[in-house]
Design a protein around this motif. Structure first.
Motif, PDB file in Angstrom:
ATOM      1  N   ASN A  51       0.813  -1.219   0.000  1.00 28.63           N
ATOM      2  CA  ASN A  51       0.000   0.000   0.000  1.00 28.63           C
ATOM      3  C   ASN A  51       0.849   1.273   0.000  1.00 28.63           C
ATOM      4  OD1 ASN A  51      -2.814  -0.873   0.071  1.00 28.63           O
ATOM      5  ND2 ASN A  51      -2.229  -1.861   1.993  1.00 28.63           N
ATOM      6  N   PHE A  62       1.101   1.761  -3.594  1.00 28.56           N
ATOM      7  CA  PHE A  62      -0.160   1.821  -4.338  1.00 28.56           C
ATOM      8  C   PHE A  62      -0.946   3.081  -3.914  1.00 28.56           C
ATOM      9  CE2 PHE A  62      -0.275  -3.067  -5.072  1.00 28.56           C
ATOM     10  CZ  PHE A  62       0.591  -2.919  -6.129  1.00 28.56           C
ATOM     11  N   ILE A  63      -1.717   2.965  -2.830  1.00 30.66           N
ATOM     12  CA  ILE A  63      -2.524   4.122  -2.409  1.00 30.66           C
ATOM     13  C   ILE A  63      -1.615   5.252  -1.901  1.00 30.66           C
ATOM     14  CG2 ILE A  63      -2.839   3.396   0.010  1.00 30.66           C
ATOM     15  CD1 ILE A  63      -5.716   4.811  -2.029  1.00 30.66           C
ATOM     16  N   ILE A  79       0.793   5.967  -5.988  1.00 32.67           N
ATOM     17  CA  ILE A  79       0.159   6.149  -7.296  1.00 32.67           C
ATOM     18  C   ILE A  79      -0.979   7.168  -7.217  1.00 32.67           C
ATOM     19  CG2 ILE A  79      -1.198   4.967  -9.074  1.00 32.67           C
ATOM     20  CD1 ILE A  79       0.605   2.535  -8.632  1.00 32.67           C
ATOM     21  N   PHE A  80      -1.791   7.072  -6.174  1.00 34.07           N
ATOM     22  CA  PHE A  80      -2.899   8.029  -6.024  1.00 34.07           C
ATOM     23  C   PHE A  80      -2.390   9.476  -5.921  1.00 34.07           C
ATOM     24  CE2 PHE A  80      -5.599  10.299  -2.883  1.00 34.07           C
ATOM     25  CZ  PHE A  80      -6.657  10.584  -3.738  1.00 34.07           C
ATOM     26  N   GLN A 108      -3.022 -10.329   2.351  1.00 30.85           N
ATOM     27  CA  GLN A 108      -4.107  -9.365   2.153  1.00 30.85           C
ATOM     28  C   GLN A 108      -3.526  -7.955   2.008  1.00 30.85           C
ATOM     29  OE1 GLN A 108      -6.823  -9.711   5.425  1.00 30.85           O
ATOM     30  NE2 GLN A 108      -7.380 -11.799   4.908  1.00 30.85           N
ATOM     31  N   LEU A 109      -4.041  -7.231   1.004  1.00 33.70           N
ATOM     32  CA  LEU A 109      -3.639  -5.827   0.835  1.00 33.70           C
ATOM     33  C   LEU A 109      -4.330  -4.946   1.869  1.00 33.70           C
ATOM     34  CD1 LEU A 109      -3.719  -4.957  -2.979  1.00 33.70           C
ATOM     35  CD2 LEU A 109      -1.825  -4.603  -1.421  1.00 33.70           C
ATOM     36  N   ILE A 110      -5.537  -5.327   2.256  1.00 30.15           N
ATOM     37  CA  ILE A 110      -6.334  -4.500   3.162  1.00 30.15           C
ATOM     38  C   ILE A 110      -6.602  -5.281   4.440  1.00 30.15           C
ATOM     39  CG2 ILE A 110      -8.563  -3.358   3.448  1.00 30.15           C
ATOM     40  CD1 ILE A 110      -8.576  -2.980   0.392  1.00 30.15           C
ATOM     41  N   TRP A 117      -7.176  -0.733   7.736  1.00 26.06           N
ATOM     42  CA  TRP A 117      -7.485  -0.028   6.488  1.00 26.06           C
ATOM     43  C   TRP A 117      -7.859   1.443   6.693  1.00 26.06           C
ATOM     44  CZ3 TRP A 117     -12.009   2.299   5.287  1.00 26.06           C
ATOM     45  CH2 TRP A 117     -13.187   1.838   5.869  1.00 26.06           C
ATOM     46  N   VAL A 154      -4.544   3.283   6.978  1.00 24.48           N
ATOM     47  CA  VAL A 154      -3.816   3.302   5.700  1.00 24.48           C
ATOM     48  C   VAL A 154      -4.466   4.286   4.728  1.00 24.48           C
ATOM     49  CG1 VAL A 154      -3.188   1.924   3.668  1.00 24.48           C
ATOM     50  CG2 VAL A 154      -2.891   0.978   5.950  1.00 24.48           C
ATOM     51  N   LEU A 155      -5.796   4.247   4.677  1.00 23.57           N
ATOM     52  CA  LEU A 155      -6.495   5.130   3.729  1.00 23.57           C
ATOM     53  C   LEU A 155      -6.357   6.605   4.136  1.00 23.57           C
ATOM     54  CD1 LEU A 155      -8.318   5.110   1.197  1.00 23.57           C
ATOM     55  CD2 LEU A 155     -10.281   5.121   2.714  1.00 23.57           C
ATOM     56  N   PHE A 195      -4.293   9.729   2.206  1.00 24.94           N
ATOM     57  CA  PHE A 195      -4.755  11.121   2.140  1.00 24.94           C
ATOM     58  C   PHE A 195      -3.777  12.123   2.750  1.00 24.94           C
ATOM     59  CE2 PHE A 195      -9.518   9.787   2.026  1.00 24.94           C
ATOM     60  CZ  PHE A 195      -9.330   9.325   0.729  1.00 24.94           C
ATOM     61  N   GLY A 226     -13.563  -1.948   3.438  1.00 23.74           N
ATOM     62  CA  GLY A 226     -12.245  -1.419   3.131  1.00 23.74           C
ATOM     63  C   GLY A 226     -11.918  -1.554   1.660  1.00 23.74           C
ATOM     64  N   PHE A 235     -11.129   1.663  -0.875  1.00 23.90           N
ATOM     65  CA  PHE A 235      -9.896   1.865  -1.663  1.00 23.90           C
ATOM     66  C   PHE A 235     -10.209   1.938  -3.158  1.00 23.90           C
ATOM     67  CE2 PHE A 235      -6.014   1.440   0.972  1.00 23.90           C
ATOM     68  CZ  PHE A 235      -6.622   1.290   2.206  1.00 23.90           C
ATOM     69  N   PHE A 284      -9.987   5.328  -6.190  1.00 20.47           N
ATOM     70  CA  PHE A 284      -9.449   5.320  -7.560  1.00 20.47           C
ATOM     71  C   PHE A 284     -10.558   5.530  -8.595  1.00 20.47           C
ATOM     72  CE2 PHE A 284      -5.808   3.476  -5.404  1.00 20.47           C
ATOM     73  CZ  PHE A 284      -4.776   4.185  -6.013  1.00 20.47           C
ATOM     74  N   LEU A 337     -11.009   9.138  -8.766  1.00 20.13           N
ATOM     75  CA  LEU A 337      -9.866   9.720  -9.483  1.00 20.13           C
ATOM     76  C   LEU A 337     -10.046   9.571 -10.997  1.00 20.13           C
ATOM     77  CD1 LEU A 337      -7.062  11.026  -9.389  1.00 20.13           C
ATOM     78  CD2 LEU A 337      -6.076   8.749  -9.082  1.00 20.13           C
ATOM     79  N   ILE A 359      -3.708   3.896 -15.587  1.00 18.92           N
ATOM     80  CA  ILE A 359      -3.016   3.507 -14.345  1.00 18.92           C
ATOM     81  C   ILE A 359      -3.996   3.475 -13.166  1.00 18.92           C
ATOM     82  CG2 ILE A 359      -1.269   4.249 -12.676  1.00 18.92           C
ATOM     83  CD1 ILE A 359       0.263   5.453 -15.150  1.00 18.92           C
ATOM     84  N   GLN A 361      -5.219   0.219 -10.749  1.00 25.57           N
ATOM     85  CA  GLN A 361      -5.218   0.242  -9.286  1.00 25.57           C
ATOM     86  C   GLN A 361      -6.588  -0.091  -8.710  1.00 25.57           C
ATOM     87  OE1 GLN A 361      -2.602   1.440  -6.506  1.00 25.57           O
ATOM     88  NE2 GLN A 361      -2.161  -0.172  -7.955  1.00 25.57           N
ATOM     89  N   TYR A 371      -7.345  -3.329  -6.150  1.00 29.37           N
ATOM     90  CA  TYR A 371      -7.993  -3.286  -4.834  1.00 29.37           C
ATOM     91  C   TYR A 371      -9.321  -4.026  -4.828  1.00 29.37           C
ATOM     92  CZ  TYR A 371      -4.581  -0.292  -2.617  1.00 29.37           C
ATOM     93  OH  TYR A 371      -3.427   0.178  -2.046  1.00 29.37           O
ATOM     94  N   TRP A 403      -8.068  -8.030  -5.533  1.00 27.27           N
ATOM     95  CA  TRP A 403      -7.062  -8.640  -4.661  1.00 27.27           C
ATOM     96  C   TRP A 403      -6.986  -7.967  -3.286  1.00 27.27           C
ATOM     97  CZ3 TRP A 403      -5.748  -7.992  -9.959  1.00 27.27           C
ATOM     98  CH2 TRP A 403      -5.692  -9.182 -10.667  1.00 27.27           C
ATOM     99  N   GLY A 404      -7.889  -7.060  -3.003  1.00 23.82           N
ATOM    100  CA  GLY A 404      -7.854  -6.389  -1.694  1.00 23.82           C
ATOM    101  C   GLY A 404      -8.128  -7.343  -0.565  1.00 23.82           C
TER     102      GLY A 404
END
Lengths: 515, 58
Positions: free
Chosen positions: A83, A86-87, A90-91, A229-231, A241, A244-245, A250, B3, B7, B11, B14, B46, B50, B54, B57-58
Motif C-alpha cells: 500500500n 499503491f494508495i 500512485i494516487f 491481504q492488501l487490506i 485499512w 492506511v487510507l 490522504f 475497506g 480503496f 481510484f 480519481l 493507471i 489500481q 484493490y 485482490w484487496g
C-alpha cells in the motif's frame, strides 16, 4: 545482532560491482562539465528530459532502504506493505501531476518552502526550510544505516568503513555534477535496480516452488493469517485499512509526493510543465510493479528462513536480516547484478537527498537570511560545500539511527510523519483557497508539528506506553494543522488577489517560461 | 469488504476526475496529443488498474 556470515565474491560478481561504480562515476563527473551556476547545480539548468526524471523519481523514493526495509516488513506484515506504493504513491502522484505540479513549475521556484514563502510569508518559508533541511540530514542517516547493515551482513565489511566509502563516491559526483548528474545516474540505477529486484524474486520463487507453495508454507506459520491481504481489518493494531487510507493515502502519501523537496526538485528541472507532468505519470506506471518486486521477497524469506530469522512479532526485532539471506541464494554472476542494484539504490537515495538538502539550505536560508546579494559563483560554491557537510553529518548520524530504530523503513516514515501533516495542510489550503493567509499558515505549522511531536512522545511518556501508528500521527497532525490554519485565517486580514496570482488554483497566471 | 470498496472507490473517483478535468487545466487548451502520447489517457489507465487491484485482490 545475529551474524549471517559473509559471501566470498566471485571474480565475475566483483567485476560487475566495480563496473557499476565506474559507469556511475564517469557519467556523474562527465555531466559536471556544464555546471556553472546555482540553477545548473540545483535544477540541472531546467534541461532535464521527462523520461530520465520519471525514473529518477522512482529511485529517489525506492532505494536501498526499501530493498532492505520492505523485505523485512514483507516478512513481518506481508502484502499490506504494498500500500505504501499503491494508495500511498500512485494516487497522490496522479493527483499531483494534474493539480499541483503545473503551479509549482510555472512559479519558477527552486524549492517547496520558496513556493510557501510566496503564498504565505517569510516565516512559513523559513520554518519549513529548517524542518525539511534538518529532517533530510536525518533521512540520510537512515539510508546510510540500510547500506552499512547490508554490507556488514552480506560481505562482512565493517559498518562504518562501508559508509565512509559510499560518502566518498556519492560526494564526488553529486558535489560537482549537481541535479543533472543525479538524474542521469538515477536513470542507470533504476534499470539496474529493477533487474536486481526481479532476479531476487525469480530465484526466490523457484527455490520456494511457486506462488501456491509460497502461500501454503506461509499459512502454516503462526500469526500469518493476513500476510496475503492488501487490506487489513479496521481493528488491526498496525496498518488497519482506515489508518492506511486516511493516514497514508490522504496525508503521508500526498505530502511526500507533493511536498518532498527531494522528489519535487527534479520535476522543477524539466524542460516544460508538460514534461513535468509526463515524468510523474511515468513514475506512477513503474510503481504499478515495483512494490511487488520489493515485498514478495519478504514473503519468500518468511517461507524459507523462518527458522533462522525468527518470529515476525519478536519484541527485540532487528532489521536488515531478510534480504542478505535471500541474496545468498543467487548464482554467480547474478549476485553481482543484485549487489549493483543495491548500490544503485543506496547511491540514488543518497545523491537525491543530499542535493535537495543543499538546495533548501542555500535557497531558503543562506541567501534570503544571510546573503541576499550573493552572486551565482558564491551560491554554487556554498551549495557544493553543503553537500560535503551533509554527507558527513548523515554518516555520523547513522550511528544513532542504528541504535534506536528496529527498522530503517520505520525510522524513515517516523521522521516524515512529524511534519507531513502540517506541510500538506498548508500546500492544499494555500493552493485551493484564496482566503488562507500567512498568519493562518504559521498557526498551522506550530499546531500540526507540535501535535505530531506530542503524539510520538506520548508512547514513551503516557500511561501504559500506548503505541500510536505513525499513520495516525500524520492524519491527526494534518487535521489539527488544517483546522488551525483555517480558523486563524478567517479572523485575520485576507491577502489581495493580485498578490495571489499564479499561486492559487482559481487565480492562474499566464503560462510563460519561468526564468 | 468495506475497506476494499473504500480503496477502489478512491481510484474510481480519481478516474472520473481525470475524465472531466477541463483541457485548459492540463495544458491541452490548444493541442490534444494522440492517445498514446496523452498523459490523461495514461493516468486513467493507471488509476483503472489500481482500482481493479484493490477490487479483486484487496
Amino acid at each position: 545482532m545475529a551474524s549471517l556470515g559473509s559471501l566470498a565474491l566471485d571474480p565475475i560478481d566483483a567485476a560487475l560491482v566495480v563496473l557499476y561504480f565506474v559507469v556511475i562515476a564517469v557519467i556523474g563527473l562527465w555531466l559536471s562539465r556544464g555546471v556553472k551556476t546555482g540553477k545548473d547545480l540545483f535544477l540541472g539548468g531546467r534541461t532535464l528530459p521527462w523520461w530520465a526524471v520519471g525514473t529518477s523519481l522512482v529511485v529517489s523514493d525506492i532505494g536501498a532502504k526499501d530493498m532492505v526495509g520492505l523485505a523485512d516488513d514483507g516478512y513481518r506484515y506481508g502484502m499490506v506493505m504494498m500500500n505504501f506504493d499503491f494508495i500511498g504513491c500512485i494516487f497522490p502522484v496522479l493527483v499531483a501531476a494534474f493539480l499541483f505540479m503545473p503551479y509549482l513549475w510555472l512559479a519558477g521556484v527552486y524549492t517547496i518552502p520558496e513556493y510557501l514563502g510566496r503564498r504565505y510569508n517569510r516565516t512559513v518559508r523559513t520554518l519549513f526550510a529548517v524542518i525539511w533541511g534538518t529532517s533530510m540530514v536525518a533521512m540520510l542517516a537512515t539510508i546510510f544505516v540500510s547500506a552499512g547493515t547490508m554490507f556488514e551482513h552480506l560481505l562482512g565489511w565493517n559498518f562504518y568503513l562501508s559508509i565512509g566509502i559510499l560518502t566518498l563516491v556519492v560526494g564526488a559526483y553529486t558535489t560537482f555534477g549537481g541535479l543533472k548528474a543525479v538524474v542521469f545516474t538515477d536513470f542507470v540505477s533504476c534499470i539496474v535496480l529493477i533487474a536486481g529486484a526481479t532476479l531476487i524474486c525469480i530465484v526466490g520463487m523457484i527455490e520456494v516452488g511457486g506462488w501456491s507453495e509460497l502461500q501454503r508454507r506461509v499459512a502454516e506459520l503462526p500469526g500469518t493469517e493476513h500476510h496475503f491481504q492488501l487490506i487489513l481489518p479496521a481493528d488491526a493494531p498496525l496498518f488497519s485499512w482506515p489508518s492506511v487510507l486516511l493516514g497514508l493515502g490522504f496525508v503521508a502519501g500526498p505530502a511526500y509526493w507533493i511536498g518532498n523537496q527531494a522528489i519535487v526538485q527534479r520535476t522543477l528541472g524539466t524542460t516544460s510543465q508538460s514534461a513535468a507532468r509526463a515524468s510523474y505519470i511515468m513514475c506512477a506506471a513503474i510503481k504499478l510493479v515495483f512494490p511487488i518486486l520489493l515485498v514478495v521477497p519478504g514473503l519468500i524469506g518468511l517461507a524459507l528462513f523462518h527458522d533462522r530469522v525468527g518470529p515476525m512479532d519478536a519484541a527485540d526485532w532487528q532489521g536488515g536480516r531478510v534480504l542478505p539471506l535471500l541474496v545468498q541464494l543467487l548464482p554467480r554472476g547474478v549476485l553481482g547484478i543484485v549487489l549493483g542494484a543495491f548500490m544503485a539504490g543506496v547511491m540514488s537515495n543518497l545523491d537525491s537527498y543530499v542535493n535537495s538538502a543543499s538546495t533548501l539550505w542555500v535557497k531558503d536560508i543562506y541567501v534570503p537570511l544571510f546573503r541576499p546579494r550573493a552572486d551565482e559563483r558564491e551560491v554554487l560554491s556554498v551549495g557544493r560545500w553543503l553537500v560535503v557537510v551533509f554527507l558527513a553529518g548523515g554518516a555520523a548520524g547513522s550511528h544513532f539511527v542504528r541504535q534506536y530504530f528496529g527498522s530503517v523503513f520505520e525510522a524513515f516514515q517516523t521522521f516524515l510523519s512529524l511534519f507531513q501533516g502540517a506541510l500538506l495542510a498548508l500546500l492544499l489550503l494555500g493552493m485551493l483557497f484564496r482566503r488562507i493567509n500567512g498568519a493562518g499558515g504559521v498557526a498551522g505549522i506550530i499546531v500540526g508539528v507540535g501535535l505530531a511531536f506530542f503524539l510520538h512522545g506520548w508512547k514513551h511518556l503516557g500511561p501504559d506506553h500506548v503505541e500510536i501508528s505513525y499513520l495516525w500521527v500524520a492524519w491527526w497532525s494534518f487535521v489539527a494543522a488544517a483546522a488551525s490554519t483555517v480558523a486563524v485565517s478567517l479572523v485575520t486580514k485576507p491577502y489581495d488577489q493580485e498578490r495571489l496570482l499564479g499561486l492559487v488554483y482559481s487565480l492562474p497566471a499566464a503560462e510563460k517560461e519561468p526564468q | 469488504m468495506i475497506g476494499r470498496l473504500a480503496f477502489a472507490g478512491v481510484f474510481a473517483l480519481l478516474v472520473v476526475w481525470l475524465i472531466v478535468v477541463p483541457r485548459h487545466r492540463i495544458g491541452q487548451a490548444e493541442y490534444v496529443p494522440p492517445y498514446w502520447r496523452n498523459v490523461r489517457v495514461w493516468a486513467i489507465g493507471i488509476a483503472a488498474v489500481q482500482m481493479a487491484v484493490y477490487l479483486f485482490w484487496g
